[in-house]
Each structure stands twice: as structure tokens, then as C-alpha cells.
Design an enzyme around this catalytic site. Structure first.
Site, PDB file in Angstrom:
ATOM      1  N   GLU A   1     -24.278   2.539  69.438  1.00 11.03           N
ATOM      2  CA  GLU A   1     -25.361   3.534  69.361  1.00 11.03           C
ATOM      3  C   GLU A   1     -26.368   3.147  68.294  1.00 11.03           C
ATOM      4  O   GLU A   1     -26.132   2.217  67.508  1.00 11.03           O
ATOM      5  CB  GLU A   1     -24.754   4.909  69.001  1.00 11.03           C
ATOM      6  CG  GLU A   1     -24.078   4.898  67.624  1.00 11.03           C
ATOM      7  CD  GLU A   1     -23.458   6.226  67.204  1.00 11.03           C
ATOM      8  OE1 GLU A   1     -23.001   6.981  68.074  1.00 11.03           O
ATOM      9  OE2 GLU A   1     -23.435   6.489  65.980  1.00 11.03           O
TER      10      GLU A   1
ATOM     11  N   CYS B   1     -17.469   7.130  56.084  1.00 12.11           N
ATOM     12  CA  CYS B   1     -18.860   7.035  56.532  1.00 12.11           C
ATOM     13  C   CYS B   1     -19.633   8.210  55.949  1.00 12.11           C
ATOM     14  O   CYS B   1     -19.320   9.367  56.214  1.00 12.11           O
ATOM     15  CB  CYS B   1     -18.930   7.057  58.060  1.00 12.11           C
ATOM     16  SG  CYS B   1     -20.622   6.993  58.681  1.00 12.11           S
TER      17      CYS B   1
ATOM     18  N   HIS C   1     -26.226   5.169  57.807  1.00  9.10           N
ATOM     19  CA  HIS C   1     -24.812   5.319  57.446  1.00  9.10           C
ATOM     20  C   HIS C   1     -24.507   4.449  56.228  1.00  9.10           C
ATOM     21  O   HIS C   1     -24.989   3.323  56.137  1.00  9.10           O
ATOM     22  CB  HIS C   1     -23.879   4.797  58.551  1.00  9.10           C
ATOM     23  CG  HIS C   1     -23.851   5.592  59.811  1.00  9.10           C
ATOM     24  ND1 HIS C   1     -23.708   6.952  59.842  1.00  9.10           N
ATOM     25  CD2 HIS C   1     -23.893   5.194  61.104  1.00  9.10           C
ATOM     26  CE1 HIS C   1     -23.685   7.354  61.101  1.00  9.10           C
ATOM     27  NE2 HIS C   1     -23.803   6.304  61.893  1.00  9.10           N
TER      28      HIS C   1
ATOM     29  N   HIS D   1     -25.196  -0.303  66.317  1.00  4.00           N
ATOM     30  CA  HIS D   1     -23.975  -0.517  65.531  1.00  4.00           C
ATOM     31  C   HIS D   1     -22.745  -0.071  66.309  1.00  4.00           C
ATOM     32  O   HIS D   1     -22.791   0.858  67.119  1.00  4.00           O
ATOM     33  CB  HIS D   1     -24.045   0.181  64.169  1.00  4.00           C
ATOM     34  CG  HIS D   1     -24.324   1.645  64.227  1.00  4.00           C
ATOM     35  ND1 HIS D   1     -25.577   2.158  64.446  1.00  4.00           N
ATOM     36  CD2 HIS D   1     -23.501   2.729  64.089  1.00  4.00           C
ATOM     37  CE1 HIS D   1     -25.516   3.481  64.446  1.00  4.00           C
ATOM     38  NE2 HIS D   1     -24.260   3.857  64.238  1.00  4.00           N
TER      39      HIS D   1
HETATM   40 MN    MN Z   1     -23.820   6.005  64.113  1.00  6.68          MN
END
Ligand code: MN
Length: 159
Positions: free
Chosen positions: A72, A126, A78, A112
Site C-alpha cells: 500500500e 509502527c 510510518h 511499502h
Molecule cells: Mn502503511
């Protein structure tokens, strides 16, 4: 966040004891995403900190051996720290092996995906903005463009 929202939030500290192997008392395991919403395999999600006064959430994801997160991209960023196991990640047009305590940042609109090794889980923290845009999945044309790079094609095929 306005003052009334702030007033409704708990004033007390939270202490959540580690129960070992990246598990914590009082932290529930959730589905990674809604089933059928996007392609993924064998991954769970835990929210460790989600206080709006921080403007960010810290989540722990764990991909079981052979599993993967969704491929996505989105405008939000992130910050990732690998906490457990080993695997491979794609960020933009780079495929990298990752292992415990490696750090990876994912800039806006970079494709990613995280994949666990065949014989090890891949657990990672994350950090993400609480107010964020929805992830976008690749179109057929975008996927074909990514696959033109042999390293990315091998990554997507689980090699
Ligand atoms: Mn993501």
C-alpha cells in the site's frame, strides 16, 4: 483536540507489564485489517499507545512466518522499529532484509510491504499519526510497473 476532549481523557498513568515475547498485559490482539478489505496474510495488530494528546499511535504488528502486510501507500508517514524476528521489506523501490532493532521510515506515497521470513515471525513497532489518510492499493498498471524491477518482483513472489 479541544479542551473538552482533553478533559475526558484519563489523567492516570497506565502500566502494562510485558508478559514476554512482545506481549503485554491488558493489550488486546486485533485483526490486522478488516478481512477482505485488502490483501494480507497471517498478521495481527496491537495498539500500545493511542492517546490523542500525543497525536500519534504506537502499534505493534506481528507477521507469522511466511505472512505479509498489505502492499500500500498513503500520504502519512510510518516510523518502524523491528522488535522481533526477521524478514524483508519493500519501501519505494528498495527491497531490504530487516532484523531485530532495525529502523525503517516510510515517506509519503512510498509503496511499502513487510514480509516475514519463511521460518521466523516479523514483529515491529509502527508509529503513525492519529489523523491519517486511508491506504491506497496498487492498480494493475502500478503493480506491473513495480514488477518490472526483478528484485521487487522476487520480493512480491515471496522470494
Ligand atoms: Mn502503511
Amino acid at each position: 483536540m479541544d479542551d473538552t476532549t482533553a478533559a475526558r481523557l484519563p489523567a492516570l498513568a497506565t502500566f502494562r507489564r510485558s508478559t514476554g515475547a512482545c506481549r503485554w498485559e491488558g493489550v488486546d490482539e486485533h485483526a490486522y485489517k478488516e478481512e477482505g478489505s485488502a490483501p494480507f496474510r497471517a498478521i495481527t495488530r496491537r495498539v500500545l499507545f493511542g492517546d490523542p494528546r500525543l497525536s500519534c499511535e504506537l502499534r505493534y504488528f506481528e507477521v507469522a512466518p511466511g505472512g505479509y502486510s498489505t502492499l500500500e501507500r498513503h500520504e502519512h508517514v510510518h516510523g518502524v522499529m523491528i522488535l522481533r524476528g526477521a524478514g524483508t521489506c519493500l519501501v519505494g523501490d528498495e527491497v531490504r532484509a530487516v532484523a531485530e532493532h532495525d529502523l525503517v521510515s516510510i515517506p509519503p506515497m512510498a509503496w511499502h510491504q513487510f514480509r516475514a521470513a519463511p521460518d521466523a515471525p516479523l514483529g515491529f513497532l509502527c508509529m503513525v499519526d492519529i489523523a491519517r489518510d486511508r491506504p491506497r492499493l496498487p492498480t494493475e498498471a502500478e503493480l506491473a510497473a513495480l514488477r518490472r524491477d526483478p528484485a521487487i518482483a522476487a520480493f512480491l513472489d515471496g522470494g
